[in-house]
Design a protein around this motif. Sequence first.
Motif, PDB file in Angstrom:
ATOM      1  N   GLN B  55       2.680   2.740   3.526  1.00  0.00           N
ATOM      2  CA  GLN B  55       2.457   3.401   2.239  1.00  0.00           C
ATOM      3  C   GLN B  55       2.741   2.463   1.076  1.00  0.00           C
ATOM      4  N   TYR B  56       3.822   1.758   1.222  1.00  0.00           N
ATOM      5  CA  TYR B  56       4.221   0.865   0.137  1.00  0.00           C
ATOM      6  C   TYR B  56       3.242  -0.289  -0.010  1.00  0.00           C
ATOM      7  N   LEU B  57       2.837  -0.866   1.108  1.00  0.00           N
ATOM      8  CA  LEU B  57       1.881  -1.977   1.000  1.00  0.00           C
ATOM      9  C   LEU B  57       0.576  -1.500   0.373  1.00  0.00           C
ATOM     10  N   SER B  58       0.167  -0.289   0.707  1.00  0.00           N
ATOM     11  CA  SER B  58      -1.023   0.280   0.078  1.00  0.00           C
ATOM     12  C   SER B  58      -0.874   0.327  -1.437  1.00  0.00           C
ATOM     13  N   GLU B  59       0.296   0.747  -1.872  1.00  0.00           N
ATOM     14  CA  GLU B  59       0.540   0.834  -3.310  1.00  0.00           C
ATOM     15  C   GLU B  59       0.574  -0.545  -3.974  1.00  0.00           C
ATOM     16  N   VAL B  60       1.176  -1.498  -3.274  1.00  0.00           N
ATOM     17  CA  VAL B  60       1.245  -2.862  -3.809  1.00  0.00           C
ATOM     18  C   VAL B  60      -0.172  -3.432  -3.950  1.00  0.00           C
ATOM     19  N   GLU B  61      -0.976  -3.259  -2.910  1.00  0.00           N
ATOM     20  CA  GLU B  61      -2.346  -3.785  -2.941  1.00  0.00           C
ATOM     21  C   GLU B  61      -3.159  -3.172  -4.073  1.00  0.00           C
ATOM     22  N   ARG B  62      -2.876  -1.927  -4.385  1.00  0.00           N
ATOM     23  CA  ARG B  62      -3.625  -1.243  -5.452  1.00  0.00           C
ATOM     24  C   ARG B  62      -3.000  -1.461  -6.824  1.00  0.00           C
ATOM     25  N   GLY B  63      -2.014  -2.334  -6.887  1.00  0.00           N
ATOM     26  CA  GLY B  63      -1.431  -2.679  -8.186  1.00  0.00           C
ATOM     27  C   GLY B  63      -0.568  -1.578  -8.777  1.00  0.00           C
ATOM     28  N   LEU B  64      -0.074  -0.681  -7.925  1.00  0.00           N
ATOM     29  CA  LEU B  64       0.720   0.424  -8.452  1.00  0.00           C
ATOM     30  C   LEU B  64       2.204   0.108  -8.500  1.00  0.00           C
ATOM     31  N   LYS B  65       2.628  -0.919  -7.753  1.00  0.00           N
ATOM     32  CA  LYS B  65       4.042  -1.249  -7.716  1.00  0.00           C
ATOM     33  C   LYS B  65       4.253  -2.742  -7.977  1.00  0.00           C
ATOM     34  N   ASP B  66       5.375  -3.041  -8.605  1.00  0.00           N
ATOM     35  CA  ASP B  66       5.792  -4.409  -8.827  1.00  0.00           C
ATOM     36  C   ASP B  66       6.724  -4.834  -7.690  1.00  0.00           C
ATOM     37  N   PRO B  67       6.263  -5.547  -6.717  1.00  0.00           N
ATOM     38  CA  PRO B  67       7.154  -5.934  -5.625  1.00  0.00           C
ATOM     39  C   PRO B  67       8.156  -6.989  -6.072  1.00  0.00           C
ATOM     40  N   SER B  68       9.298  -6.965  -5.446  1.00  0.00           N
ATOM     41  CA  SER B  68      10.269  -8.022  -5.718  1.00  0.00           C
ATOM     42  C   SER B  68       9.733  -9.346  -5.179  1.00  0.00           C
ATOM     43  N   SER B  69      10.315 -10.436  -5.645  1.00  0.00           N
ATOM     44  CA  SER B  69       9.866 -11.756  -5.228  1.00  0.00           C
ATOM     45  C   SER B  69      10.009 -11.943  -3.722  1.00  0.00           C
ATOM     46  N   GLU B  70      11.061 -11.381  -3.164  1.00  0.00           N
ATOM     47  CA  GLU B  70      11.259 -11.505  -1.719  1.00  0.00           C
ATOM     48  C   GLU B  70      10.195 -10.732  -0.957  1.00  0.00           C
ATOM     49  N   MET B  71       9.880  -9.570  -1.451  1.00  0.00           N
ATOM     50  CA  MET B  71       8.812  -8.779  -0.828  1.00  0.00           C
ATOM     51  C   MET B  71       7.492  -9.522  -0.879  1.00  0.00           C
ATOM     52  N   LEU B  72       7.228 -10.069  -2.034  1.00  0.00           N
ATOM     53  CA  LEU B  72       5.994 -10.822  -2.226  1.00  0.00           C
ATOM     54  C   LEU B  72       5.917 -11.980  -1.234  1.00  0.00           C
ATOM     55  N   ALA B  73       7.039 -12.686  -1.074  1.00  0.00           N
ATOM     56  CA  ALA B  73       7.063 -13.803  -0.137  1.00  0.00           C
ATOM     57  C   ALA B  73       6.825 -13.310   1.280  1.00  0.00           C
ATOM     58  N   ALA B  74       7.391 -12.171   1.602  1.00  0.00           N
ATOM     59  CA  ALA B  74       7.243 -11.640   2.957  1.00  0.00           C
ATOM     60  C   ALA B  74       5.797 -11.245   3.243  1.00  0.00           C
ATOM     61  N   VAL B  75       5.178 -10.583   2.301  1.00  0.00           N
ATOM     62  CA  VAL B  75       3.794 -10.155   2.498  1.00  0.00           C
ATOM     63  C   VAL B  75       2.861 -11.374   2.510  1.00  0.00           C
ATOM     64  N   ALA B  76       3.107 -12.296   1.595  1.00  0.00           N
ATOM     65  CA  ALA B  76       2.310 -13.518   1.586  1.00  0.00           C
ATOM     66  C   ALA B  76       2.441 -14.240   2.931  1.00  0.00           C
ATOM     67  N   GLY B  77       3.664 -14.340   3.404  1.00  0.00           N
ATOM     68  CA  GLY B  77       3.903 -14.986   4.687  1.00  0.00           C
ATOM     69  C   GLY B  77       3.171 -14.293   5.818  1.00  0.00           C
ATOM     70  N   ALA B  78       3.123 -12.964   5.762  1.00  0.00           N
ATOM     71  CA  ALA B  78       2.409 -12.215   6.793  1.00  0.00           C
ATOM     72  C   ALA B  78       0.917 -12.503   6.766  1.00  0.00           C
ATOM     73  N   LEU B  79       0.443 -13.018   5.658  1.00  0.00           N
ATOM     74  CA  LEU B  79      -0.971 -13.367   5.534  1.00  0.00           C
ATOM     75  C   LEU B  79      -1.167 -14.874   5.539  1.00  0.00           C
ATOM     76  N   ASP B  80      -0.136 -15.573   6.020  1.00  0.00           N
ATOM     77  CA  ASP B  80      -0.187 -17.034   6.125  1.00  0.00           C
ATOM     78  C   ASP B  80      -0.469 -17.723   4.792  1.00  0.00           C
ATOM     79  N   LEU B  81       0.138 -17.216   3.772  1.00  0.00           N
ATOM     80  CA  LEU B  81       0.037 -17.825   2.453  1.00  0.00           C
ATOM     81  C   LEU B  81       1.421 -18.188   1.957  1.00  0.00           C
ATOM     82  N   THR B  82       1.499 -19.277   1.202  1.00  0.00           N
ATOM     83  CA  THR B  82       2.725 -19.508   0.440  1.00  0.00           C
ATOM     84  C   THR B  82       2.617 -18.739  -0.879  1.00  0.00           C
TER      85      THR B  82
END
Lengths: 105, 105
Positions: B55-82
Motif C-alpha cells: 500500500q505504501y509503495l503504491s502511494e509513494v509511486e503515485r507521489g502521495l507520500k514523501d518517503p524518508s531518505s532511507e526508504m528511498l534508498a531501500a526502494v531504489a536498491g530494490a530496483l537496482d538503482l543508486t
Amino acid sequence: MGEIVSLRRTPDPAAPVERTEPLWRELVGGELRGRRLERGERLVDVAQRAGVSPQYLSEVERGLKDPSSEMLAAVAGALDLTVRELSTRAARGGFSAGSALCLAA
Amino acid sequence: MGEIVSLRRTPDPAAPVERTEPLWRELVGGELRGRRLERGERLVDVAQRAGVSPQYLSEVERGLKDPSSEMLAAVAGALDLTVRELSTRAARGGFSAGSALCLAA
DNA sequence: ACGCCGTTCCGCTCAGAGCAGAACGCTCAA
DNA sequence: TTGAGCGTTCTGCTCTGAGCGGAACGGCGT
C-alpha cells in the motif's frame, strides 16, 4: 540480531550501518549549500525567502533533516532552481553533506 | 486570504495553488513506477524486497507520500538503482506522478 | 464464477518535521 | 582586548504525517 529495533522510518538495510552511498537528504543538502555559497548568499536570507527558519535550513543543508517536497521546492526556488535542476545537480554534484563531504574548489 | 491555514510542512508559496512544476515526490514516484514497469515487476515484489508495505509503495509511486531518505534508498536498491541514478532519472525522465503524468512509450 | 493485481479507505501509533529561544564557537575588525 | 556577525548546536515543544495493517473495491483475464 537479538535486538528489537524500532525501525519506523529508517528501514534496516541488509548492511545496517555500512553505507557507501550518501542518502538523498545528504545529496540535496550538500547541493543546496553549494549553490547558496557559490551565489554568495547568507543562510538567513535564503531561509527567509524560502519561508523557513535559519536553524532548520542549516540542518537541511547538512543532511540532518528530510524536508518535505514543498519545502524543497521553496528552498530551491529561493536559489532560482527548479526541483528538476536541483535533483540533477544533487545527483552529479560534488557536494554531499555528511561524512562524504567533498568541496569542489 | 482570509483563511487561517495551518501550514506546518507545506509552506505557502507566493502562488499558493498554481503549481506548474511537479514536486519532488511526484518526480521520484513516477520514476520508481516507470522503472518497476520497464523491469516487468510487480508492486508487491518490489515492496517486499525494499521492506515496505505494498500500500505504501503504491502511494509513494503515485507521489502521495514523501518517503524518508532511507526508504528511498531501500526502494531504489530494490530496483537496482543508486540514489544518484534515481535522482538523475527522476529529474529528466518523462515520468511524473500526479497531475502531469507523462508516459514515455 | 474465480483469482490476481493495484488502489483506496479507514484507523492507528508515534517518529520526526519544523519551530523558537538560547547558548556556543569561529572569524574579523576596531 | 571587545564586540559584531555568522553559522551551528542544544533544548524543548507541538502536532503533522510517515508508514503500517486490515478490509473493501475495481479492473482484467480465465
